[in-house]
Design a protein around this motif. Structure first.
Motif, PDB file in Angstrom:
ATOM      1  N   ARG A 269     -10.264   0.604   1.350  1.00 48.37           N
ATOM      2  CA  ARG A 269     -10.461  -0.842   1.199  1.00 48.37           C
ATOM      3  C   ARG A 269     -11.933  -1.153   1.498  1.00 48.37           C
ATOM      4  O   ARG A 269     -12.472  -0.652   2.486  1.00 48.37           O
ATOM      5  CB  ARG A 269      -9.532  -1.602   2.165  1.00 48.37           C
TER       6      ARG A 269
ATOM      7  N   ASN B 153      -1.245 -17.492  -5.901  1.00 50.45           N
ATOM      8  CA  ASN B 153      -1.584 -16.238  -5.219  1.00 50.45           C
ATOM      9  C   ASN B 153      -0.467 -15.757  -4.305  1.00 50.45           C
ATOM     10  O   ASN B 153      -0.401 -14.574  -3.957  1.00 50.45           O
ATOM     11  CB  ASN B 153      -2.858 -16.401  -4.376  1.00 50.45           C
TER      12      ASN B 153
ATOM     13  N   ASP C 204     -11.775  -0.243 -13.011  1.00 47.62           N
ATOM     14  CA  ASP C 204     -10.620   0.402 -12.367  1.00 47.62           C
ATOM     15  C   ASP C 204     -10.879   0.701 -10.880  1.00 47.62           C
ATOM     16  O   ASP C 204     -10.214   1.550 -10.291  1.00 47.62           O
ATOM     17  CB  ASP C 204     -10.223   1.685 -13.121  1.00 47.62           C
TER      18      ASP C 204
ATOM     19  N   GLU D  28      -8.104   0.796  -3.582  1.00 51.25           N
ATOM     20  CA  GLU D  28      -9.490   0.465  -3.978  1.00 51.25           C
ATOM     21  C   GLU D  28     -10.340   1.729  -3.897  1.00 51.25           C
ATOM     22  O   GLU D  28     -10.122   2.598  -3.043  1.00 51.25           O
ATOM     23  CB  GLU D  28     -10.053  -0.611  -3.036  1.00 51.25           C
TER      24      GLU D  28
ATOM     25  N   TRP E  78      -0.491   2.223  -1.056  1.00 57.12           N
ATOM     26  CA  TRP E  78      -1.690   3.056  -0.938  1.00 57.12           C
ATOM     27  C   TRP E  78      -1.278   4.529  -0.891  1.00 57.12           C
ATOM     28  O   TRP E  78      -0.361   4.897  -0.153  1.00 57.12           O
ATOM     29  CB  TRP E  78      -2.475   2.709   0.331  1.00 57.12           C
TER      30      TRP E  78
ATOM     31  N   MET F 101      -3.055  -2.752 -16.897  1.00 57.61           N
ATOM     32  CA  MET F 101      -2.507  -3.703 -15.913  1.00 57.61           C
ATOM     33  C   MET F 101      -0.997  -3.591 -15.790  1.00 57.61           C
ATOM     34  O   MET F 101      -0.393  -4.202 -14.904  1.00 57.61           O
ATOM     35  CB  MET F 101      -2.891  -5.131 -16.309  1.00 57.61           C
TER      36      MET F 101
ATOM     37  N   ASN G 253     -10.098  -1.212  -8.532  1.00 53.57           N
ATOM     38  CA  ASN G 253      -9.000  -1.802  -7.758  1.00 53.57           C
ATOM     39  C   ASN G 253      -9.462  -2.724  -6.638  1.00 53.57           C
ATOM     40  O   ASN G 253      -8.902  -2.702  -5.537  1.00 53.57           O
ATOM     41  CB  ASN G 253      -8.100  -0.716  -7.162  1.00 53.57           C
TER      42      ASN G 253
ATOM     43  N   HIS H 269      -9.454  -5.754  -4.407  1.00 52.13           N
ATOM     44  CA  HIS H 269      -8.363  -6.626  -3.932  1.00 52.13           C
ATOM     45  C   HIS H 269      -6.974  -6.013  -4.172  1.00 52.13           C
ATOM     46  O   HIS H 269      -5.974  -6.654  -3.871  1.00 52.13           O
ATOM     47  CB  HIS H 269      -8.416  -8.032  -4.563  1.00 52.13           C
ATOM     48  N   SER H 270      -6.903  -4.841  -4.757  1.00 53.23           N
ATOM     49  CA  SER H 270      -5.605  -4.202  -5.037  1.00 53.23           C
ATOM     50  C   SER H 270      -5.430  -2.990  -4.127  1.00 53.23           C
ATOM     51  O   SER H 270      -6.382  -2.558  -3.484  1.00 53.23           O
ATOM     52  CB  SER H 270      -5.557  -3.701  -6.481  1.00 53.23           C
ATOM     53  N   PRO H 271      -4.228  -2.409  -4.105  1.00 56.62           N
ATOM     54  CA  PRO H 271      -4.066  -1.139  -3.391  1.00 56.62           C
ATOM     55  C   PRO H 271      -4.923  -0.058  -4.036  1.00 56.62           C
ATOM     56  O   PRO H 271      -5.238  -0.136  -5.218  1.00 56.62           O
ATOM     57  CB  PRO H 271      -2.577  -0.818  -3.558  1.00 56.62           C
TER      58      PRO H 271
ATOM     59  N   GLN I  41     -10.927  -7.646   1.820  1.00 60.36           N
ATOM     60  CA  GLN I  41      -9.633  -8.306   1.584  1.00 60.36           C
ATOM     61  C   GLN I  41      -8.536  -7.587   2.378  1.00 60.36           C
ATOM     62  O   GLN I  41      -8.667  -6.401   2.681  1.00 60.36           O
ATOM     63  CB  GLN I  41      -9.290  -8.214   0.097  1.00 60.36           C
TER      64      GLN I  41
END
Ligand code: BES
Ligand code: ZN
Length: 456
Positions: free
Chosen positions: A116, A303, A424, A432, A99, A277, A426, A428-430, A91
């Motif tokens: 990532r 999104n 946890d 990962e 990050w 969250m 992560n 798709h999130s900062p 992603q």
């Protein structure tokens, strides 16, 4: 088997270094500027598979190349054949400023590897490759034949892979597809996933004036596309979290009593879940637990929303356009094609005449569900218990792996979903990450799995 497991243990430091090399490629499939990085990542995989002793090739497609790698086998081998599927695309890493360290410069902190793609999905598919390396390098005969298919377009809907399956059907026919691209609730709660949600993505764009206008001079006399879009979006979901599109719930299969009972085994603390969250309160469809809402009930999500001036300070305009990227998550037995028709009809009905609407329908994938009581599922559960040392759970997952229904349709094969990602991680999130414990236990699981599956 001892020699295989010992090999895994002895080589784990090198394996971690190799995972670091793998995640250094910024193989972001959503961004055209990374096309070369995807190709380079696939080349790295090719070289790696050959070094392991696999018969590997790279198959070009209209999109990103697909890696195919086979364990050595005798001509006319009578062993059972399994496909191991994974993806090397990742992603987008944005927003970069969130990050702690750059997304494509792997960093190990404690038992976590941050980058990532570390857990989604490079670490998980590398675990399977490394288990096979242990067999080959110790001269241990694999009780089954394996073909790895690792693609570069999963995060954008697996467009090329469907055609590839059809074109290479004979070679890929198999007993089942083994996939580690889902999650497990905790290190002491390994899981077999037996259902995934489907997905339908689209972009809705409203166009108003032919240029951004001074909001003082014109505002009030012309519709504001951003306002109109918000109003439109507001009509897609009701206040109780149900999708408000007529016909949307057609076919939705209710959860069985057995499933609801099994779900209760998964620990859930509402306060901790909120804190995790960073939300002040949970939200969701009435009559269902959070876990049910996010794995077995359909949803609509925005999104991304774009319109008007996004720079620093203010700019007083009526924007010329507004756009929303939207995805639906679908559950058995909803049909993306039917949802698409319902949505377009509804949007036409509710769109005001003061703006022009353009809807671009993007990728889609059917929901997936498979029996968790088959012989193969039992073999997988036994393996999970042996590798993780804890009783495994049966789970549904809310995410989507669009190709699994094609595996069923084209190869007539079910998927065994043995996820190694933690909540946890992560994805798709900062920031990962992938747990090195999951990596090591995942390799062990993979090595043991082939022994168990060969007995089915
Ligand atoms: N690994 C995920 C799918 C997943 C994650 C399944 C967690 C179950 C639990 C996969 O890489 C993914 O993100 N898929 C996309 C597919 C989409 C872009 C077509 C998804 O679910 O958003
Ligand atoms: Zn993903």
């Amino acid at each position: 088997m001892k020699i295989v497991l010992d090999y895994l243990e002895k080589n784990k430091a090198r394996y971690t270094r190799e995972l670091c090399d793998y995640v250094r490629f910024p193989s972001v499939s959503a961004q055209p500027k990374h096309k070369k990085d995807l190709a380079a990542c696939c080349q790295w995989l090719l070289k790696h598979c050959k070094e392991i002793g696999l018969e590997a090739r790279l198959c070009p497609t209209e999109g990103n190349p697909i890696l195919v790698a086979k364990t050595p086998r005798k001509k006319g081998s009578k062993k059972q054949h399994f496909v191991v599927y994974g993806h090397y695309d990742v992603q987008p890493p944005e927003p970069l400023e969130l990050w702690t360290t750059p997304p494509f410069e792997p960093r190990i902190k404690g038992r976590s590897l941050f980058a990532r793609g570390a857990s989604d999905n490079k670490g998980q598919n590398l675990a399977h490759l490394k288990a096979v390396e242990a067999y080959i390098k110790t001269g241990t005969e694999l009780p089954v034949d394996l073909t790895f298919v690792i693609e570069g377009e999963e995060e954008v809907g697996s467009k090329s892979l469907a055609g590839f399956l059809n074109a290479n059907r004979d070679e890929l026919l198999c007993e089942a597809v083994v996939i580690s691209d889902t999650g497990m609730p905790a290190l002491n709660l390994p899981a077999l996933t037996y259902a995934l949600r489907g997905i339908l993505s689209m972009e809705i764009r409203l166009e108003g004036p032919n240029r951004d206008l001074h909001s003082g001079i014109y505002g009030g006399s012309v519709d504001n596309p951003a306002m109109a879009l918000c109003q439109l979006m507001g009509k897609l979901r009701d206040k109780d979290g149900r999708v408000a599109i007529p016909g949307f719930y057609k076919g939705v299969a209710e959860l069985s009593a057995m499933e609801r009972k099994e779900f209760k085994r998964i620990p859930m603390n509402e306060k901790e879940y909120c804190e995790f969250m960073g939300v002040p309160k949970l939200f969701g469809e009435k009559g269902y637990t959070s876990l049910e809402q996010r794995t077995a009930r359909p949803t609509i999500e925005i999104n991304g929303l774009t319109s008007g001036y996004q720079g620093e300070g203010s700019k007083t305009i009526v924007p010329a356009w507004a756009s929303a990227k939207v995805t639906f998550r679908l559950v058995p037995n909803q049909d993306p094609a039917h949802i698409r028709v319902c949505l377009l009809k509804y949007l036409e009905k509710i769109c005001p005449p003061t703006v022009r609407m353009h809807v671009k329908v993007g990728h889609g994938g059917q929901p997936y569900i498979v029996s968790p009581t088959s012989g193969m599922a039992k073999a997988a559960l036994k393996t999970l218990k042996a590798a993780f040392g804890h009783d495994p759970l049966l789970m549904r997952e809310g995410g989507s792996i669009p190709i699994v229904t094609q595996f069923k349709k084209v190869l007539l094969a079910d998927s065994l979903l043995l996820g190694l990602a933690l909540p946890d991680d992560n994805a798709h999130s900062p920031n990962e990450k992938f747990s090195l414990d999951c990596f090591e236990k995942g390799m062990k699981m993979s090595a043991l799995l082939w022994q168990e599956l060969a007995k089915v």
